[in-house]
Every structure is written in C-alpha cells, then in structure tokens.
Scaffold this motif. Structure first.
Motif, PDB file in Angstrom:
ATOM      1  N   LEU A  97       0.823  -1.218   0.000  1.00 42.56           N
ATOM      2  CA  LEU A  97       0.000   0.000   0.000  1.00 42.56           C
ATOM      3  C   LEU A  97       0.854   1.265   0.000  1.00 42.56           C
ATOM      4  O   LEU A  97       0.492   2.265  -0.623  1.00 42.56           O
ATOM      5  CB  LEU A  97      -0.959  -0.013   1.186  1.00 42.56           C
ATOM      6  CG  LEU A  97      -2.132  -0.976   1.021  1.00 42.56           C
ATOM      7  CD1 LEU A  97      -2.877  -1.162   2.337  1.00 42.56           C
ATOM      8  CD2 LEU A  97      -3.079  -0.505  -0.072  1.00 42.56           C
ATOM      9  N   GLN A  98       1.987   1.224   0.642  1.00 45.19           N
ATOM     10  CA  GLN A  98       2.893   2.377   0.598  1.00 45.19           C
ATOM     11  C   GLN A  98       3.442   2.580  -0.815  1.00 45.19           C
ATOM     12  O   GLN A  98       3.531   3.710  -1.292  1.00 45.19           O
ATOM     13  CB  GLN A  98       4.013   2.215   1.626  1.00 45.19           C
ATOM     14  CG  GLN A  98       3.500   2.385   3.042  1.00 45.19           C
ATOM     15  CD  GLN A  98       4.503   1.999   4.107  1.00 45.19           C
ATOM     16  OE1 GLN A  98       5.531   1.385   3.834  1.00 45.19           O
ATOM     17  NE2 GLN A  98       4.196   2.345   5.350  1.00 45.19           N
ATOM     18  N   ARG A  99       3.778   1.490  -1.499  1.00 41.28           N
ATOM     19  CA  ARG A  99       4.245   1.585  -2.895  1.00 41.28           C
ATOM     20  C   ARG A  99       3.156   2.132  -3.802  1.00 41.28           C
ATOM     21  O   ARG A  99       3.434   2.785  -4.802  1.00 41.28           O
ATOM     22  CB  ARG A  99       4.704   0.218  -3.414  1.00 41.28           C
ATOM     23  CG  ARG A  99       6.077  -0.194  -2.977  1.00 41.28           C
ATOM     24  CD  ARG A  99       6.584  -1.402  -3.757  1.00 41.28           C
ATOM     25  NE  ARG A  99       5.636  -2.499  -3.866  1.00 41.28           N
ATOM     26  CZ  ARG A  99       5.508  -3.491  -2.987  1.00 41.28           C
ATOM     27  NH1 ARG A  99       6.260  -3.532  -1.908  1.00 41.28           N
ATOM     28  NH2 ARG A  99       4.628  -4.451  -3.175  1.00 41.28           N
ATOM     29  N   LEU A 100       1.886   1.834  -3.462  1.00 40.15           N
ATOM     30  CA  LEU A 100       0.749   2.319  -4.250  1.00 40.15           C
ATOM     31  C   LEU A 100       0.353   3.740  -3.853  1.00 40.15           C
ATOM     32  O   LEU A 100      -0.693   4.230  -4.261  1.00 40.15           O
ATOM     33  CB  LEU A 100      -0.452   1.379  -4.081  1.00 40.15           C
ATOM     34  CG  LEU A 100      -0.285  -0.012  -4.674  1.00 40.15           C
ATOM     35  CD1 LEU A 100      -1.416  -0.930  -4.222  1.00 40.15           C
ATOM     36  CD2 LEU A 100      -0.221   0.064  -6.195  1.00 40.15           C
ATOM     37  N   TYR A 114     -10.759 -14.562   9.557  1.00 42.66           N
ATOM     38  CA  TYR A 114      -9.586 -14.085   8.824  1.00 42.66           C
ATOM     39  C   TYR A 114      -8.580 -13.555   9.832  1.00 42.66           C
ATOM     40  O   TYR A 114      -8.916 -13.280  10.983  1.00 42.66           O
ATOM     41  CB  TYR A 114      -9.956 -13.016   7.801  1.00 42.66           C
ATOM     42  CG  TYR A 114     -10.563 -11.761   8.384  1.00 42.66           C
ATOM     43  CD1 TYR A 114      -9.786 -10.632   8.592  1.00 42.66           C
ATOM     44  CD2 TYR A 114     -11.906 -11.704   8.731  1.00 42.66           C
ATOM     45  CE1 TYR A 114     -10.334  -9.480   9.135  1.00 42.66           C
ATOM     46  CE2 TYR A 114     -12.469 -10.564   9.271  1.00 42.66           C
ATOM     47  CZ  TYR A 114     -11.674  -9.455   9.472  1.00 42.66           C
ATOM     48  OH  TYR A 114     -12.217  -8.314  10.014  1.00 42.66           O
ATOM     49  N   ASP A 115      -7.334 -13.413   9.404  1.00 37.54           N
ATOM     50  CA  ASP A 115      -6.258 -12.977  10.292  1.00 37.54           C
ATOM     51  C   ASP A 115      -5.926 -11.498  10.184  1.00 37.54           C
ATOM     52  O   ASP A 115      -5.602 -10.860  11.180  1.00 37.54           O
ATOM     53  CB  ASP A 115      -4.974 -13.778   9.997  1.00 37.54           C
ATOM     54  CG  ASP A 115      -5.143 -15.252  10.302  1.00 37.54           C
ATOM     55  OD1 ASP A 115      -5.657 -15.574  11.386  1.00 37.54           O
ATOM     56  OD2 ASP A 115      -4.754 -16.075   9.461  1.00 37.54           O
ATOM     57  N   ILE A 116      -5.967 -10.967   8.971  1.00 44.52           N
ATOM     58  CA  ILE A 116      -5.518  -9.593   8.739  1.00 44.52           C
ATOM     59  C   ILE A 116      -6.569  -8.833   7.946  1.00 44.52           C
ATOM     60  O   ILE A 116      -7.066  -9.322   6.933  1.00 44.52           O
ATOM     61  CB  ILE A 116      -4.174  -9.588   7.964  1.00 44.52           C
ATOM     62  CG1 ILE A 116      -3.085 -10.257   8.814  1.00 44.52           C
ATOM     63  CG2 ILE A 116      -3.775  -8.170   7.573  1.00 44.52           C
ATOM     64  CD1 ILE A 116      -1.790 -10.522   8.080  1.00 44.52           C
ATOM     65  N   LEU A 117      -6.890  -7.645   8.419  1.00 42.14           N
ATOM     66  CA  LEU A 117      -7.750  -6.730   7.669  1.00 42.14           C
ATOM     67  C   LEU A 117      -6.837  -5.780   6.914  1.00 42.14           C
ATOM     68  O   LEU A 117      -6.079  -5.028   7.508  1.00 42.14           O
ATOM     69  CB  LEU A 117      -8.661  -5.929   8.601  1.00 42.14           C
ATOM     70  CG  LEU A 117      -9.443  -4.786   7.940  1.00 42.14           C
ATOM     71  CD1 LEU A 117     -10.403  -5.315   6.874  1.00 42.14           C
ATOM     72  CD2 LEU A 117     -10.190  -3.981   8.989  1.00 42.14           C
ATOM     73  N   SER A 118      -6.886  -5.843   5.595  1.00 39.79           N
ATOM     74  CA  SER A 118      -6.098  -4.961   4.748  1.00 39.79           C
ATOM     75  C   SER A 118      -7.046  -4.265   3.777  1.00 39.79           C
ATOM     76  O   SER A 118      -8.269  -4.350   3.921  1.00 39.79           O
ATOM     77  CB  SER A 118      -5.021  -5.749   3.995  1.00 39.79           C
ATOM     78  OG  SER A 118      -4.152  -4.871   3.305  1.00 39.79           O
ATOM     79  N   PHE A 119      -6.467  -3.595   2.793  1.00 38.61           N
ATOM     80  CA  PHE A 119      -7.259  -2.813   1.852  1.00 38.61           C
ATOM     81  C   PHE A 119      -6.649  -2.895   0.462  1.00 38.61           C
ATOM     82  O   PHE A 119      -5.455  -3.080   0.308  1.00 38.61           O
ATOM     83  CB  PHE A 119      -7.314  -1.343   2.292  1.00 38.61           C
ATOM     84  CG  PHE A 119      -7.849  -1.181   3.680  1.00 38.61           C
ATOM     85  CD1 PHE A 119      -9.211  -1.088   3.901  1.00 38.61           C
ATOM     86  CD2 PHE A 119      -7.003  -1.171   4.767  1.00 38.61           C
ATOM     87  CE1 PHE A 119      -9.720  -0.974   5.187  1.00 38.61           C
ATOM     88  CE2 PHE A 119      -7.490  -1.061   6.058  1.00 38.61           C
ATOM     89  CZ  PHE A 119      -8.851  -0.954   6.268  1.00 38.61           C
ATOM     90  N   ASP A 120      -7.506  -2.727  -0.548  1.00 39.67           N
ATOM     91  CA  ASP A 120      -6.979  -2.574  -1.895  1.00 39.67           C
ATOM     92  C   ASP A 120      -6.679  -1.089  -2.101  1.00 39.67           C
ATOM     93  O   ASP A 120      -6.953  -0.270  -1.227  1.00 39.67           O
ATOM     94  CB  ASP A 120      -7.929  -3.143  -2.957  1.00 39.67           C
ATOM     95  CG  ASP A 120      -9.278  -2.448  -3.019  1.00 39.67           C
ATOM     96  OD1 ASP A 120      -9.380  -1.254  -2.655  1.00 39.67           O
ATOM     97  OD2 ASP A 120     -10.244  -3.092  -3.452  1.00 39.67           O
ATOM     98  N   GLU A 125     -12.093  -3.300   1.482  1.00 39.25           N
ATOM     99  CA  GLU A 125     -11.560  -4.227   2.475  1.00 39.25           C
ATOM    100  C   GLU A 125     -11.042  -5.508   1.832  1.00 39.25           C
ATOM    101  O   GLU A 125     -11.589  -5.990   0.852  1.00 39.25           O
ATOM    102  CB  GLU A 125     -12.648  -4.596   3.489  1.00 39.25           C
ATOM    103  CG  GLU A 125     -13.051  -3.458   4.379  1.00 39.25           C
ATOM    104  CD  GLU A 125     -14.135  -3.863   5.353  1.00 39.25           C
ATOM    105  OE1 GLU A 125     -14.081  -3.400   6.502  1.00 39.25           O
ATOM    106  OE2 GLU A 125     -15.041  -4.640   4.959  1.00 39.25           O
ATOM    107  N   ARG A 126      -9.970  -6.032   2.445  1.00 36.79           N
ATOM    108  CA  ARG A 126      -9.413  -7.336   2.095  1.00 36.79           C
ATOM    109  C   ARG A 126      -9.299  -8.135   3.388  1.00 36.79           C
ATOM    110  O   ARG A 126      -8.635  -7.698   4.326  1.00 36.79           O
ATOM    111  CB  ARG A 126      -8.028  -7.189   1.455  1.00 36.79           C
ATOM    112  CG  ARG A 126      -8.088  -6.687   0.040  1.00 36.79           C
ATOM    113  CD  ARG A 126      -6.722  -6.362  -0.567  1.00 36.79           C
ATOM    114  NE  ARG A 126      -5.623  -7.225  -0.245  1.00 36.79           N
ATOM    115  CZ  ARG A 126      -5.248  -8.315  -0.939  1.00 36.79           C
ATOM    116  NH1 ARG A 126      -5.942  -8.686  -2.006  1.00 36.79           N
ATOM    117  NH2 ARG A 126      -4.206  -9.027  -0.575  1.00 36.79           N
ATOM    118  N   PHE A 127     -10.009  -9.282   3.458  1.00 37.31           N
ATOM    119  CA  PHE A 127      -9.951 -10.163   4.620  1.00 37.31           C
ATOM    120  C   PHE A 127      -8.954 -11.277   4.310  1.00 37.31           C
ATOM    121  O   PHE A 127      -9.252 -12.162   3.498  1.00 37.31           O
ATOM    122  CB  PHE A 127     -11.317 -10.762   4.920  1.00 37.31           C
ATOM    123  CG  PHE A 127     -12.392  -9.731   5.155  1.00 37.31           C
ATOM    124  CD1 PHE A 127     -12.181  -8.656   5.998  1.00 37.31           C
ATOM    125  CD2 PHE A 127     -13.614  -9.846   4.530  1.00 37.31           C
ATOM    126  CE1 PHE A 127     -13.174  -7.712   6.225  1.00 37.31           C
ATOM    127  CE2 PHE A 127     -14.620  -8.923   4.752  1.00 37.31           C
ATOM    128  CZ  PHE A 127     -14.406  -7.851   5.596  1.00 37.31           C
TER     129      PHE A 127
END
Length: 116
Positions: A10-13, A35-41, A46-48
């Motif tokens: 996400l930092q690269r994006l 799920y283990d980690i909540l991330s994002f596109d 949201e990305r589970f």
C-alpha cells in the motif's frame, strides 16, 4: 510476513493512509473473525486475509475452519487465502481467491456432535 507485505504494498501504491489502517485481527482480537488480517486494496476496499503457513512446499496440506470457509463464500470479493510455504527455509506466498474449491480439495475431518 503477510502483514508487512500488505503495508509495503500500500505504501508503494501511494496509500500510506490505508497502510496505517491495516489490522492484525487474530493478534489483537483473537481467532474467530474468519480471517487474520484486515487490509485494503488501493481504492480502500476491504481485504480479509486468512494466512495459512507451513514449513513444507506449496502443495503441503493445511487446515481451514468452517468459519473461514463460510466467510470465503459470504464475502468472495474481499476474502483471500494467503498461502505461505517453505517458511523455515525460504518463505514465499501466493493468494487464492474464492471459490477455494477451484484450487484445493476440501475434506471434512471432524464433525460437531450435539444433543437436540
């Protein structure tokens, strides 16, 4: 490994705002979310991420819970299974997106017995 990878991606994006919002759900709140980690596109969706790690090769069997499998069916656009393998030698990973049955054979190994 997956948590750090998501942050760096996400930092690269050019989305440091989203990189800071990533949460390690299983560490902070315990297991049970599916799920283990909540991330994002990059657009903020949201990305589970459910992480499955083995020291064996990429085809080493792993276990998935009913809760994780249910979430993969309920939220296929957001759920991803992150398969980490060769963890003790040279960790690598790839993602599987639902339906998981397109990539792996699922075999029930235990059943809940209850009294009615």
């Amino acid at each position: 490994m997956v948590f750090q990878f998501e942050r760096e991606k996400l930092q690269r994006l050019d989305r440091p705002d989203l990189a800071e919002k990533i949460r390690w759900i299983s560490e902070e709140d315990g297991d049970g979310a599916g799920y283990d980690i909540l991330s994002f596109d990059e657009k903020g969706g949201e990305r589970f991420l459910e992480v499955k790690t083995t020291v064996g090769s990429d085809i080493t069997p792993f276990y998935i819970t009913r809760n994780e499998l249910s979430l993969s069916s309920e939220r296929p656009e957001a759920f991803r299974l992150c398969r980490v393998f060769d963890f003790s030698i040279r960790p690598r990973m790839f993602e599987l997106e639902p339906p998981l049955e397109n990539f792996v054979h699922l075999s029930p190994l235990s059943y809940e017995a209850s009294f009615s």
